[in-house]
Design an enzyme around this catalytic site. Structure first.
Site, PDB file in Angstrom:
ATOM      1  N   LYS A  95       0.859  -1.230   0.095  1.00  0.00           N
ATOM      2  CA  LYS A  95      -0.142   0.003   0.019  1.00  0.00           C
ATOM      3  C   LYS A  95       0.770   1.219  -0.228  1.00  0.00           C
ATOM      4  CE  LYS A  95      -3.729   2.013   2.363  1.00  0.00           C
ATOM      5  NZ  LYS A  95      -5.046   1.729   3.619  1.00  0.00           N
TER       6      LYS A  95
ATOM      7  N   SER B   2      -9.950   2.454   2.583  1.00  0.00           N
ATOM      8  CA  SER B   2      -8.919   3.015   1.746  1.00  0.00           C
ATOM      9  C   SER B   2      -8.072   2.214   0.986  1.00  0.00           C
ATOM     10  CB  SER B   2      -8.063   3.775   2.554  1.00  0.00           C
ATOM     11  OG  SER B   2      -7.366   3.429   3.611  1.00  0.00           O
TER      12      SER B   2
ATOM     13  N   SER C 270     -10.370   0.225   7.077  1.00  0.00           N
ATOM     14  CA  SER C 270      -9.777   0.226   5.705  1.00  0.00           C
ATOM     15  C   SER C 270      -9.282  -1.166   5.186  1.00  0.00           C
ATOM     16  CB  SER C 270      -8.635   1.488   5.745  1.00  0.00           C
ATOM     17  OG  SER C 270      -9.348   2.690   5.523  1.00  0.00           O
TER      18      SER C 270
END
Lengths: 494, 100
Positions: free
Chosen positions: A79, A160, A184
């Site tokens: 990420k 997210s 998330s």
């Protein structure tokens, strides 16, 4: 070679260790899938050379007879919230575009030390603020899943960690890192039919992770099986003196202790999670989950978490307050974007840089955070929210005096269409209504796939455990996984 | 409680974010919607509750007061620290003139 990309973390590590295939072959196969999936926009930058170099080291170590790490030969997606030395790290914002860290985050370093390689930096909601990956400066990520209605509507991959969820579901990576501040990891995992666990607050070091809300942020793995999550979490977790809230506790061998036999265990079903507006397919999957856990030997107990409805509004005070403070560092002086209008002074430069560099959702949260922390409003908003947070934690403490683990839906709906919720921030925030309470209480929580809804989209079930009891969460997750028999894959269109 | 256009502009100024009239057109109603929604927290009786200070209670750790105890966060990193600065000059962060 394509079959290699259907393998998960354990199968790859075992296959490399056993000489069935080389780590380089695995890295090449995933690099090829990544390169062919630009339509998903899951990656902000790709780093095929990093994946190959890591794989070559693993193959050389194996040839030399050296011991291999937990993640040896497993290429992963990272990420783009984790600082990676020499590789652009943006938090999906314009303000950090071009930022090249001079150091490596603790979690990513631990993964490389365990033998993993990096396929690239994954797209996300800007500064991890969002539930659909639509707040990214680098464009929407498309969910690899589509509805079975014959339409080609692009769906949100959740957020997210939307690049992470899309990449793992589409077989661009066997696993990826995520971070979870208020859902998330779990919400995108549910939207894409994969598993993901947020551990107890403090298990994974926050050092080198771009900060959003420091009292909530936790890293965790996203993968296609409970066992793969357990293995990767072992590699990611551990005490770090560089993070003042890091847990100084040994990391258990979660993967070897995995056991889906729940005889003697009690599973709590929180009645307040039965909310208006939750769709019928979700409620049905929750009933399935209850039946599966009973079948695994667990006793099911109705419990009450009375302050559940206040978790989301408390979160939307606490998280923006912390964000407004954390994001004060983006000033156009030390790193990132600088916007210096002609003749501007220092203060004008700050305000111009931040106006140009932050997206709308980030600005919205900074403003809310600034307001609730301002003189005269602090007690009414922030202090009250932190008191409610205490009450939410007490609810869970009372529940875990009665039960071992809690079962609930992960999300109120399946994946929604890109663009459907962007004009209504509150509607978007409601996606995390089931995920946020565990975040506020710092508890380990995981989403596992439960099945498909009537539109052919995956649904997730959430397991919440007592603090430090990742094992209980993973075991209940395994009990569901082995009974749900979730083998569906998105049909390739990208 | 609701906020006025002037208050939102003031908050934006405090947060060092330039906003124009067009931004305020959508920001003010969004801001008020969110505030109206979070105000339901006022219903909760918290008179006997302490605000949370640590989600997982843990002691504050101290380290020995030694220079460069951890080389990664110790000194001698000037060039690495300046590597991403938009306007580094002579080994310092460059900023617009602040003293007349």
């Amino acid at each position: 070679m394509t079959s290699l990309t259907n393998l998960g973390v354990k199968a790859i590590a075992d296959g490399v260790a056993g000489g069935e295939f080389t780590a380089v072959e695995v890295a090449e196969a995933f690099n090829a899938n990544v390169a062919a999936a630009a339509a998903l926009n899951a990656f902000i930058v790709t780093t095929p050379e990093h994946a190959i170099a890591a794989a070559e080291r693993v193959d050389a170590d194996r040839a030399a007879g050296k011991a291999l790490g937990l993640m040896a030969g497993v290429p992963i997606g990272m990420k783009d919230l984790f600082a990676t030395k020499g590789v652009q790290t943006t938090a999906a914002s314009h303000i950090l575009e071009g930022f090249v860290p001079q150091y490596e985050s603790t979690v990513s370093q631990k993964l490389w030390d365990a033998g993993a390689g990096m396929l690239g930096k994954l797209n996300l909601d800007q500064f991890a603020m969002g539930s659909s990956n639509e707040t990214s400066y680098f464009g929407d990520v498309a969910n690899p899943w589509r509805r079975n209605d014959g339409g080609n509507a692009k769906l949100a991959p959740g957020g997210s960690s939307g690049g992470s969820s899309a990449a793992v579901a589409a077989r661009l990576a066997p696993a990826a890192t995520g971070t979870d501040t208020g859902g998330s990891i779990r919400q995108p995992a549910a939207f894409t039919g994969i598993s993901g666990i947020k551990p107890t607050y403090g298990r994974c070091s926050r050092w080198g992770i771009v900060a959003f809300a420091s009292s909530l942020d936790q890293a965790g793995p996203m993968a296609r099986s409970v066992e793969d999550c357990a293995i990767m979490l072992e590699a990611m977790a551990g005490f770090d003196p560089k993070d003042s809230t890091s847990l100084d506790m040994p990391v258990p061998n979660w993967s070897t202790a995995l056991n889906g036999d729940l005889r003697g265990k009690k599973v709590g079903i929180p009645r307040e999670y039965r909310m208006d507006g939750t769709d019928a397919d979700i409620l049905k999957s929750w009933e399935d989950g209850i039946a599966w856990l009973k079948d695994a030997g667990a006793e099911v107990v109705d419990i009450s978490l009375p302050h559940t409805k206040y978790a989301l509004p408390a979160y939307y005070i606490v998280a923006p307050a912390e964000a407004s403070s954390n994001l004060a560092r983006y000033d156009g002086v030390r790193y990132g974007l600088r916007d210096l209008p002609e003749g501007a002074g220092l203060q004008d430069m700050y305000a111009a840089t931040r106006a140009a560099g932050f997206g709308d959702e980030v600005k919205r949260r900074i403003l809310i955070g600034t307001y609730v922390l301002s003189a005269g409003f602090y007690d009414a908003y922030y202090t009250q929210a932190m008191k409610v947070r205490t009450l939410i934690q007490r609810d869970f403490d009372a529940a875990f005096a009665q039960v071992d683990v809690i079962l609930a839906p992960t999300t109120p709906t399946a994946a929604f269409g890109l663009g459907e919720n962007v004009d209504d921030p509150l509607a978007m925030y409601l996606n995390d209504v089931f995920a946020v309470p565990a975040s506020l209480a710092g508890l380990p929580a995981m989403s596992v796939p439960a099945g498909l809804n009537s539109q052919g989209l995956p649904l997730g079930l959430q397991l919440i455990g007592n603090r430090f009891d990742e094992q209980g969460v993973l075991n209940a997750g395994l009990a569901i996984e082995s009974r749900a028999g979730f083998t569906a894959q998105p049909e390739k269109w990208w | 409680m609701s906020v006025t256009r002037e208050q939102v502009a003031k908050i934006a100024a405090l947060a060092r974010i330039n906003v124009d009239e067009k931004d305020l057109d959508h920001m003010v109603p969004e801001f008020n919607n969110i505030l109206a929604w979070v105000e339901q927290l006022g219903e909760v009786d918290t008179s006997a509750v302490e605000p949370m200070t640590a989600v997982i209670p843990m002691p504050q750790r101290l380290r020995d007061d030694v220079v460069d105890a951890d080389p990664l966060t110790g000194g001698g990193k000037r060039d690495a620290i300046l590597a991403n600065a938009p306007a580094a000059e002579h080994g310092f962060f460059g900023v617009p003139k602040v003293i007349e």
